[in-house]
Design a protein around this motif. Sequence first.
Motif, PDB file in Angstrom:
ATOM      1  N   LYS A   1       0.829  -1.198   0.000  1.00  0.00           N
ATOM      2  CA  LYS A   1       0.000   0.000   0.000  1.00  0.00           C
ATOM      3  C   LYS A   1       0.867   1.253   0.000  1.00  0.00           C
TER       4      LYS A   1
ATOM      5  N   HIS B   1      -1.526  -5.953   1.315  1.00  0.00           N
ATOM      6  CA  HIS B   1      -2.695  -5.089   1.449  1.00  0.00           C
ATOM      7  C   HIS B   1      -2.502  -3.801   0.647  1.00  0.00           C
ATOM      8  N   GLY B   2      -3.530  -3.424  -0.126  1.00  0.00           N
ATOM      9  CA  GLY B   2      -3.471  -2.194  -0.908  1.00  0.00           C
ATOM     10  C   GLY B   2      -2.527  -2.258  -2.080  1.00  0.00           C
TER      11      GLY B   2
ATOM     12  N   GLN C   1      -0.732  -2.139  -5.497  1.00  0.00           N
ATOM     13  CA  GLN C   1      -0.973  -1.339  -6.683  1.00  0.00           C
ATOM     14  C   GLN C   1       0.156  -1.568  -7.669  1.00  0.00           C
TER      15      GLN C   1
ATOM     16  N   ASN D   1      -1.480   0.456   8.286  1.00  0.00           N
ATOM     17  CA  ASN D   1      -1.677   0.293   6.844  1.00  0.00           C
ATOM     18  C   ASN D   1      -3.108  -0.082   6.482  1.00  0.00           C
ATOM     19  N   ARG D   2      -3.889  -0.479   7.456  1.00  0.00           N
ATOM     20  CA  ARG D   2      -5.299  -0.820   7.229  1.00  0.00           C
ATOM     21  C   ARG D   2      -6.256   0.230   7.786  1.00  0.00           C
TER      22      ARG D   2
ATOM     23  N   PRO E   1      -8.117   3.468   7.255  1.00  0.00           N
ATOM     24  CA  PRO E   1      -8.464   4.360   6.139  1.00  0.00           C
ATOM     25  C   PRO E   1      -8.347   5.837   6.490  1.00  0.00           C
TER      26      PRO E   1
END
Length: 407
Positions: free
Chosen positions: A243, A281-282, A284, A372-373, A375
């Motif tokens: 992320k 996680h996240g 990209q 990191n989780r 929001p």
Amino acid sequence: MAPFGKIAAKACGGGSKRAPCGGRRAQSPEPVSKIDAKAGPPVDTLASLETTSGSESRSNDDSATTVTSESTLQSRSQVTTEARVGSASPETQGSRSAKLLWGTALACVKMWVLARKAKRTVEERHQLDLSNLLGSGKTEISTEGISKEDQEVVDHLLALVEPGNRLGQMSEFAKAYATPDFAERIVRKHRSLKKCEKKFEQALQWRQENQELLVERKFTLGGDERVIGHDLEGRPVIYMCLKNQMQSGQRCLDQKVVTMVQAIETMRPGVEKTVHIWDLHGQQFYAADLSPTPLIRMMHSQDTYFAERLHEVVIVGMPKMAAALKDIVWPMVPERLKAKIRFFSPEQAMEYVQAGCPEEDAERILEAMKDNRDPNLTLAERKQRWTRKRADGTVTPLVSASSPSAR
């Protein structure tokens, strides 16, 4: 608490024959349906017949009429399709572009995997018999410690850097890495003498080419990868979350190298390997990530300069794209490496960390995973919390407040 390696088992687990509109069915001895079955699309076939026949019977004229009608319908259909595409929403077009890019990436990975497999087959065919070269009865180097035969191979590798020998012309900085410990790791990993010589030389060449990076340790910050703590056995734990990836994989390679060097410096006597936590996680992707070059370069350094430095990799979460990539590559991964990879859900990974790390280090890792989780936290806010553990045991910010590069 149990060390990382001891709780893995607990955590793992065909269409109708209708005449086209605008023209009547051809009455020729060779119906359109038969022509289609024998020679492909009726448009091309009948158009060719019309060109070569000149003036034909009435039935052939009817066939030409049919072709004209079918061509008109195809043109209308094409216009309609183009209109639909042109009116598609930006989101739909973006989704199509993403799928196209991902398909291209998977095709590149497949080609790379096949090339690696072919290369491995060639190397296996050309393994040298140590009994011919060293007077030993063994044809393979033992992976269980250093035997007498293994020591002969180690001595052989170290002699390569002596003046007048094959690697004697390398820089003093490169040759400084030619130590008994490094040679033993090369022997344990690569087994055959020919492959050991090749990897030994590649490692010293890589060190010579990357002298500035290894000495200065300056890199463009590409993410949050850092030494975040240690496990109960004293092995450094390197954590990263996708992320927080701010650069393409190509631009993150220098940070990975410096992080590995820093991890080695934190090892206590008797410890040689590292634990990696890859939090997906996240995740990209960047356009540059479609190239397999960064992955190949990273694997090259892990296979040579950092040989036998990996204890295990803990992969947290598995997005669809990552799962597709894993399904392609996994069959080609050596069994020895597969045994070092764990796939966990976030909950399993947190339990794994709590059981395998000292309390203070476990709390630091779990806090990073939670950040990191969250929001509500921005990248800038998360970046302020990135810390790494130094060789002296102290914890320091990964990012200097005065510079975008890390040291």
